[in-house]
Scaffold this motif. Structure first.
Motif, mmCIF file in Angstrom:
data_model
loop_
_atom_site.group_PDB
_atom_site.id
_atom_site.type_symbol
_atom_site.label_atom_id
_atom_site.label_comp_id
_atom_site.label_asym_id
_atom_site.label_seq_id
_atom_site.Cartn_x
_atom_site.Cartn_y
_atom_site.Cartn_z
ATOM 1 N N THR A 150 -1.534 48.303 15.161
ATOM 2 C CA THR A 150 -0.076 48.346 15.099
ATOM 3 C C THR A 150 0.430 49.564 15.864
ATOM 4 O O THR A 150 -0.231 50.606 15.899
ATOM 5 N N PRO A 151 1.611 49.472 16.478
ATOM 6 C CA PRO A 151 2.144 50.604 17.244
ATOM 7 C C PRO A 151 2.486 51.793 16.351
ATOM 8 O O PRO A 151 2.990 51.630 15.241
ATOM 9 N N GLU A 152 2.209 52.985 16.844
ATOM 10 C CA GLU A 152 2.629 54.218 16.184
ATOM 11 C C GLU A 152 3.829 54.836 16.891
ATOM 12 O O GLU A 152 4.625 55.539 16.266
ATOM 13 N N LEU A 153 3.962 54.574 18.186
ATOM 14 C CA LEU A 153 5.099 55.069 18.956
ATOM 15 C C LEU A 153 6.270 54.101 18.845
ATOM 16 O O LEU A 153 6.070 52.890 18.679
ATOM 17 N N ASP A 154 7.488 54.610 18.966
ATOM 18 C CA ASP A 154 8.669 53.753 18.866
ATOM 19 C C ASP A 154 9.239 53.400 20.237
ATOM 20 O O ASP A 154 10.405 53.017 20.355
ATOM 21 N N PHE A 155 8.437 53.522 21.288
ATOM 22 C CA PHE A 155 8.869 53.155 22.632
ATOM 23 C C PHE A 155 7.649 52.725 23.433
ATOM 24 O O PHE A 155 6.502 52.949 23.029
ATOM 25 N N GLN A 156 7.897 52.083 24.576
ATOM 26 C CA GLN A 156 6.838 51.700 25.505
ATOM 27 C C GLN A 156 7.113 52.432 26.815
ATOM 28 O O GLN A 156 8.125 52.172 27.463
ATOM 29 N N GLY A 157 6.224 53.334 27.196
ATOM 30 C CA GLY A 157 6.514 54.229 28.304
ATOM 31 C C GLY A 157 5.617 54.069 29.513
ATOM 32 O O GLY A 157 4.684 53.264 29.539
ATOM 33 N N VAL A 158 5.945 54.866 30.525
ATOM 34 C CA VAL A 158 5.112 55.031 31.714
ATOM 35 C C VAL A 158 4.682 56.495 31.736
ATOM 36 O O VAL A 158 5.508 57.398 31.558
ATOM 37 N N TYR A 159 3.392 56.728 31.958
ATOM 38 C CA TYR A 159 2.832 58.071 31.860
ATOM 39 C C TYR A 159 2.147 58.479 33.163
ATOM 40 O O TYR A 159 1.779 57.637 33.980
ATOM 41 N N ARG A 160 1.951 59.794 33.283
ATOM 42 C CA ARG A 160 1.192 60.350 34.404
ATOM 43 C C ARG A 160 0.142 61.310 33.859
ATOM 44 O O ARG A 160 0.448 62.170 33.034
ATOM 45 N N ILE A 161 -1.098 61.115 34.320
ATOM 46 C CA ILE A 161 -2.179 62.052 34.017
ATOM 47 C C ILE A 161 -2.408 62.893 35.266
ATOM 48 O O ILE A 161 -2.765 62.363 36.322
ATOM 49 N N ASP A 162 -2.188 64.192 35.173
ATOM 50 C CA ASP A 162 -2.392 65.072 36.318
ATOM 51 C C ASP A 162 -3.881 65.313 36.555
ATOM 52 O O ASP A 162 -4.701 65.120 35.649
ATOM 53 N N PRO A 163 -4.247 65.757 37.760
ATOM 54 C CA PRO A 163 -5.666 66.036 38.032
ATOM 55 C C PRO A 163 -6.295 67.038 37.065
ATOM 56 O O PRO A 163 -7.504 66.992 36.831
ATOM 57 N N ASP A 164 -5.476 67.928 36.479
ATOM 58 C CA ASP A 164 -6.021 68.890 35.517
ATOM 59 C C ASP A 164 -6.103 68.320 34.108
ATOM 60 O O ASP A 164 -6.482 69.020 33.164
ATOM 61 N N GLY A 165 -5.736 67.033 33.943
ATOM 62 C CA GLY A 165 -5.838 66.373 32.648
ATOM 63 C C GLY A 165 -4.569 66.377 31.828
ATOM 64 O O GLY A 165 -4.514 65.718 30.779
ATOM 65 N N ALA A 166 -3.538 67.091 32.270
ATOM 66 C CA ALA A 166 -2.282 67.138 31.519
ATOM 67 C C ALA A 166 -1.607 65.770 31.536
ATOM 68 O O ALA A 166 -1.560 65.098 32.569
ATOM 69 N N LEU A 167 -1.080 65.360 30.383
ATOM 70 C CA LEU A 167 -0.424 64.063 30.244
ATOM 71 C C LEU A 167 1.083 64.257 30.153
ATOM 72 O O LEU A 167 1.571 65.102 29.397
ATOM 73 N N HIS A 168 1.832 63.453 30.922
ATOM 74 C CA HIS A 168 3.288 63.520 30.922
ATOM 75 C C HIS A 168 3.853 62.114 30.738
ATOM 76 O O HIS A 168 3.359 61.160 31.346
ATOM 77 N N CYS A 169 4.880 61.989 29.911
ATOM 78 C CA CYS A 169 5.625 60.733 29.817
ATOM 79 C C CYS A 169 6.757 60.817 30.832
ATOM 80 O O CYS A 169 7.647 61.658 30.708
ATOM 81 N N VAL A 170 6.738 59.957 31.840
ATOM 82 C CA VAL A 170 7.700 60.069 32.939
ATOM 83 C C VAL A 170 8.862 59.089 32.815
ATOM 84 O O VAL A 170 9.924 59.313 33.398
ATOM 85 N N VAL A 171 8.684 57.993 32.071
ATOM 86 C CA VAL A 171 9.773 57.042 31.811
ATOM 87 C C VAL A 171 9.609 56.522 30.387
ATOM 88 O O VAL A 171 8.525 56.080 30.011
ATOM 89 N N ARG A 172 10.694 56.562 29.609
ATOM 90 C CA ARG A 172 10.618 56.038 28.243
ATOM 91 C C ARG A 172 11.904 55.375 27.783
ATOM 92 O O ARG A 172 11.933 54.767 26.716
ATOM 93 N N GLU A 173 12.978 55.473 28.542
ATOM 94 C CA GLU A 173 14.270 54.945 28.116
ATOM 95 C C GLU A 173 14.719 53.804 29.021
ATOM 96 O O GLU A 173 14.395 53.761 30.205
ATOM 97 N N GLY A 174 15.488 52.866 28.449
ATOM 98 C CA GLY A 174 16.190 51.873 29.241
ATOM 99 C C GLY A 174 15.432 50.602 29.543
ATOM 100 O O GLY A 174 15.936 49.752 30.272
#
Length: 208
Positions: A150-174
Motif C-alpha cells: 500500500t502507498p505510504e506517500l500521498d503523491f506520485q512524483g518524478v525524482y532525480r538521483i544525483d551521481p553522488d547518490g543524493a535523491l531529489h523530488c523534482v515534480v510532485r504537483e499538478g
C-alpha cells in the motif's frame, strides 16, 4: 531506417512484426545490452527479468525474483538499472552477476516509495525516475507488486538521483501517475507521459 548509435539493435528491425519469444504475463522495460548483443526485459507479474539473444526461440531467466521490475536501462558502466514495483526501489545490478545489486533509492521523507516505474540516465550520470502507484495491491491478479503493498506517500512524483547518490523530488504537483520518461537530446529537460486518472485512458505529454 537505422537508429543512431544503436550498437546493433536496428539489425533486429526488419520492417515486419515477428514474435521473438512468448509465455510471459506482462512484459515491460526492454533494454539492449550492446556488450552481450542481448535483449533484457521484465515480466512484471512473473517477478522475473528475462534475456533473449538473436537466433533464440526462447528467453532465459536472467534474474528471479526481480522485485517485480518494470523499467530497465543501463548506466555508463554497463550496469543494469531497474525500477522495482514490488521492491519499491531503484536498483543497480551488475550485468555479469545478477545476484549482485544495490539500492539507489528506496524512501522519500522517511516513507517507502510507491512503485518506481520507468527511468532514464542523463549524460551527467543523474538518473530520473517516475513513481506511480501501479504496484499497489488492489486484490487483482496477476499482481504488479508485493502482496499487501500500500502507498505510504500521498503523491506520485518524478525524482532525480544525483551521481553522488543524493535523491531529489523534482515534480510532485499538478498530475498523477507519472509513467514513461525520455530526455530531449538538445535540452536538459525531460518528458514524462502522465496518466491523469487511473483507468481512464487519458494521458498527457508533459515537458518539464
Amino acid at each position: 531506417m537505422r537508429i543512431e548509435d544503436d550498437h546493433g539493435i536496428s539489425d533486429l528491425l526488419r520492417g515486419t512484426e515477428s514474435r521473438l519469444c512468448s509465455g510471459f504475463g506482462f512484459t515491460e522495460g526492454p533494454v539492449w545490452i550492446p556488450t552481450d548483443k542481448a535483449l533484457l526485459f521484465s515480466d512484471i507479474p512473473g517477478n522475473r527479468m528475462h534475456r533473449w539473444r538473436p537466433g533464440q526461440s526462447e528467453a532465459e531467466v536472467y534474474r528471479a525474483p526481480s522485485g517485480w521490475s518494470n523499467g530497465l536501462t543501463l548506466d555508463a558502466e554497463g550496469n543494469v538499472l531497474a525500477c522495482e514495483h514490488g521492491g519499491r526501489r531503484v536498483s543497480r545490478i551488475e550485468y555479469g552477476d545478477s545476484r549482485r545489486s544495490v539500492a539507489l533509492a528506496e524512501r522519500w521523507d522517511g516513507k517507502a516509495l510507491n512503485s518506481p516505474n520507468d527511468l532514464v540516465v542523463h549524460s551527467s550520470g543523474a538518473i530520473f525516475f517516475t513513481d506511480p502507484t501501479y504496484g499497489a495491491d488492489t486484490g487483482k491478479t496477476p499482481s504488479q507488486g508485493a502482496e499487501g503493498q500500500t502507498p505510504e506517500l500521498d503523491f506520485q512524483g518524478v525524482y532525480r538521483i544525483d551521481p553522488d547518490g543524493a535523491l531529489h523530488c523534482v515534480v510532485r504537483e499538478g498530475f498523477s501517475q507519472p509513467n514513461g520518461l525520455a530526455l530531449a537530446r538538445t535540452s536538459p529537460r525531460y518528458i514524462s507521459v502522465i496518466r491523469k486518472t487511473r483507468g481512464s485512458g487519458d494521458t498527457t505529454l508533459m515537458m518539464t
